[in-house]
Design a protein around this motif. Sequence first.
Motif, PDB file in Angstrom:
ATOM      1  N   SER A 173       0.831  -1.209   0.000  1.00 42.32           N
ATOM      2  CA  SER A 173       0.000   0.000   0.000  1.00 42.32           C
ATOM      3  C   SER A 173       0.866   1.260   0.000  1.00 42.32           C
ATOM      4  CB  SER A 173      -0.904  -0.021   1.238  1.00 42.32           C
ATOM      5  OG  SER A 173      -1.602   1.179   1.364  1.00 42.32           O
ATOM      6  N   ARG A 174       1.911   1.259   0.820  1.00 41.21           N
ATOM      7  CA  ARG A 174       2.804   2.421   0.872  1.00 41.21           C
ATOM      8  C   ARG A 174       3.565   2.587  -0.438  1.00 41.21           C
ATOM      9  NH1 ARG A 174       7.933   3.829   3.710  1.00 41.21           N
ATOM     10  NH2 ARG A 174       7.765   6.067   4.059  1.00 41.21           N
ATOM     11  N   ASN A 175       3.936   1.476  -1.099  1.00 39.21           N
ATOM     12  CA  ASN A 175       4.567   1.550  -2.427  1.00 39.21           C
ATOM     13  C   ASN A 175       3.685   2.329  -3.393  1.00 39.21           C
ATOM     14  OD1 ASN A 175       7.097   0.348  -2.432  1.00 39.21           O
ATOM     15  ND2 ASN A 175       6.330  -1.684  -2.919  1.00 39.21           N
ATOM     16  N   LYS A 176       2.402   1.981  -3.430  1.00 41.32           N
ATOM     17  CA  LYS A 176       1.467   2.643  -4.344  1.00 41.32           C
ATOM     18  C   LYS A 176       1.328   4.124  -4.004  1.00 41.32           C
ATOM     19  CE  LYS A 176      -1.094  -1.512  -5.462  1.00 41.32           C
ATOM     20  NZ  LYS A 176      -2.278  -2.313  -5.197  1.00 41.32           N
ATOM     21  N   ALA A 177       1.265   4.451  -2.720  1.00 37.17           N
ATOM     22  CA  ALA A 177       1.123   5.851  -2.304  1.00 37.17           C
ATOM     23  C   ALA A 177       2.350   6.673  -2.686  1.00 37.17           C
ATOM     24  CB  ALA A 177       0.868   5.920  -0.795  1.00 37.17           C
ATOM     25  N   ILE A 178       3.540   6.136  -2.459  1.00 34.47           N
ATOM     26  CA  ILE A 178       4.782   6.837  -2.811  1.00 34.47           C
ATOM     27  C   ILE A 178       4.861   7.028  -4.316  1.00 34.47           C
ATOM     28  CG2 ILE A 178       7.302   6.601  -2.893  1.00 34.47           C
ATOM     29  CD1 ILE A 178       7.070   5.221  -0.099  1.00 34.47           C
ATOM     30  N   GLU A 179       4.542   5.979  -5.054  1.00 36.34           N
ATOM     31  CA  GLU A 179       4.580   6.053  -6.515  1.00 36.34           C
ATOM     32  C   GLU A 179       3.632   7.130  -7.030  1.00 36.34           C
ATOM     33  OE1 GLU A 179       3.518   3.085 -10.219  1.00 36.34           O
ATOM     34  OE2 GLU A 179       4.355   2.225  -8.384  1.00 36.34           O
ATOM     35  N   LEU A 180       2.432   7.201  -6.458  1.00 41.21           N
ATOM     36  CA  LEU A 180       1.447   8.197  -6.888  1.00 41.21           C
ATOM     37  C   LEU A 180       1.941   9.613  -6.608  1.00 41.21           C
ATOM     38  CD1 LEU A 180      -1.372   8.765  -8.050  1.00 41.21           C
ATOM     39  CD2 LEU A 180      -2.243   8.597  -5.711  1.00 41.21           C
ATOM     40  N   VAL A 181       2.488   9.838  -5.433  1.00 41.55           N
ATOM     41  CA  VAL A 181       2.995  11.172  -5.074  1.00 41.55           C
ATOM     42  C   VAL A 181       4.107  11.592  -6.031  1.00 41.55           C
ATOM     43  CG1 VAL A 181       4.309  12.442  -3.320  1.00 41.55           C
ATOM     44  CG2 VAL A 181       2.319  11.096  -2.652  1.00 41.55           C
ATOM     45  N   LEU A 182       5.044  10.698  -6.303  1.00 35.25           N
ATOM     46  CA  LEU A 182       6.158  11.039  -7.195  1.00 35.25           C
ATOM     47  C   LEU A 182       5.689  11.257  -8.632  1.00 35.25           C
ATOM     48  CD1 LEU A 182       8.931   8.737  -5.732  1.00 35.25           C
ATOM     49  CD2 LEU A 182       8.804  11.223  -5.594  1.00 35.25           C
ATOM     50  N   LYS A 183       4.762  10.424  -9.097  1.00 31.41           N
ATOM     51  CA  LYS A 183       4.228  10.608 -10.449  1.00 31.41           C
ATOM     52  C   LYS A 183       3.512  11.958 -10.558  1.00 31.41           C
ATOM     53  CE  LYS A 183       3.489   5.933 -12.167  1.00 31.41           C
ATOM     54  NZ  LYS A 183       2.477   4.929 -12.534  1.00 31.41           N
ATOM     55  N   ASN A 184       2.716  12.295  -9.543  1.00 34.86           N
ATOM     56  CA  ASN A 184       2.004  13.578  -9.568  1.00 34.86           C
ATOM     57  C   ASN A 184       2.976  14.762  -9.557  1.00 34.86           C
ATOM     58  OD1 ASN A 184      -0.502  12.377  -9.659  1.00 34.86           O
ATOM     59  ND2 ASN A 184      -0.825  12.489  -7.453  1.00 34.86           N
ATOM     60  N   PHE A 185       4.044  14.649  -8.767  1.00 29.45           N
ATOM     61  CA  PHE A 185       5.046  15.721  -8.728  1.00 29.45           C
ATOM     62  C   PHE A 185       5.706  15.873 -10.092  1.00 29.45           C
ATOM     63  CE2 PHE A 185       9.592  16.740  -8.349  1.00 29.45           C
ATOM     64  CZ  PHE A 185       9.477  18.060  -7.958  1.00 29.45           C
ATOM     65  N   ILE A 186       6.119  14.762 -10.682  1.00 32.42           N
ATOM     66  CA  ILE A 186       6.816  14.824 -11.961  1.00 32.42           C
ATOM     67  C   ILE A 186       5.898  15.297 -13.076  1.00 32.42           C
ATOM     68  CG2 ILE A 186       7.928  13.384 -13.724  1.00 32.42           C
ATOM     69  CD1 ILE A 186       9.213  11.845 -11.403  1.00 32.42           C
ATOM     70  N   ASN A 187       4.625  14.977 -12.978  1.00 33.12           N
ATOM     71  CA  ASN A 187       3.676  15.353 -14.041  1.00 33.12           C
ATOM     72  C   ASN A 187       3.012  16.709 -13.817  1.00 33.12           C
ATOM     73  OD1 ASN A 187       3.931  13.165 -15.800  1.00 33.12           O
ATOM     74  ND2 ASN A 187       2.704  11.897 -14.442  1.00 33.12           N
ATOM     75  N   GLU A 188       3.373  17.430 -12.753  1.00 33.52           N
ATOM     76  CA  GLU A 188       2.758  18.754 -12.480  1.00 33.52           C
ATOM     77  C   GLU A 188       2.885  19.674 -13.689  1.00 33.52           C
ATOM     78  OE1 GLU A 188       4.447  20.614  -9.048  1.00 33.52           O
ATOM     79  OE2 GLU A 188       3.013  19.692  -7.745  1.00 33.52           O
TER      80      GLU A 188
END
Length: 188
Positions: A173-188
């Motif tokens: 679950s934490r893997n998915k949350a970290i991945e989502l945060v980083l993807k959102n940051f990179i795609n801002e």
Amino acid sequence: MAFLVWRNKNNFIKDEFNENFNKEFEIYLLELRKAMTVKILNNKINTNEIKDLVFKMNAELNQNINFSYSKFLPEKFLNNFSSDIESHKLEVEHILPKTWQNTNFDEWNETSHLQYLEQISNKILLNKLTNIKCANNFFSLKQEKYKENHNSQEVKELGNREDKIWSKADIESRNKAIELVLKNFINE
């Protein structure tokens, strides 16, 4: 960034900053941060890399080319995000104990321990003293030290969890949350 400042040097001399400069500066500063983040996540950052990024940004802005971090993304970076991060070089605390303790507890055995140990979600940043105090204890014992952490709300929340077990599901679950945060940051 230096090119933007040079191009707007008269505004600095007169102490007059227009809205366009501010917006442009913020946009390119964010692009530079994203490019650096991509390199950091791939453990390809050093002083020369930073200088090279800044030089390329200035050269492209001088030629009226929009600088974008996306050209620094390795092929398939966002599609295969977890495997692109080389987290083994981070100095971190392993939530699941780093050393296997030959005790069969809950869902863990030596094989699953090895499979989950180095995943990014099994790691948190701690100061050295707290990390030493946590040692290779089980999660329930580490939680007391996590509560004392003054640097990270996330670590405090781990310390205050009612569940005293760190499970495979928690790591996934934490893997998915970290991945989502980083993807959102990179795609801002």
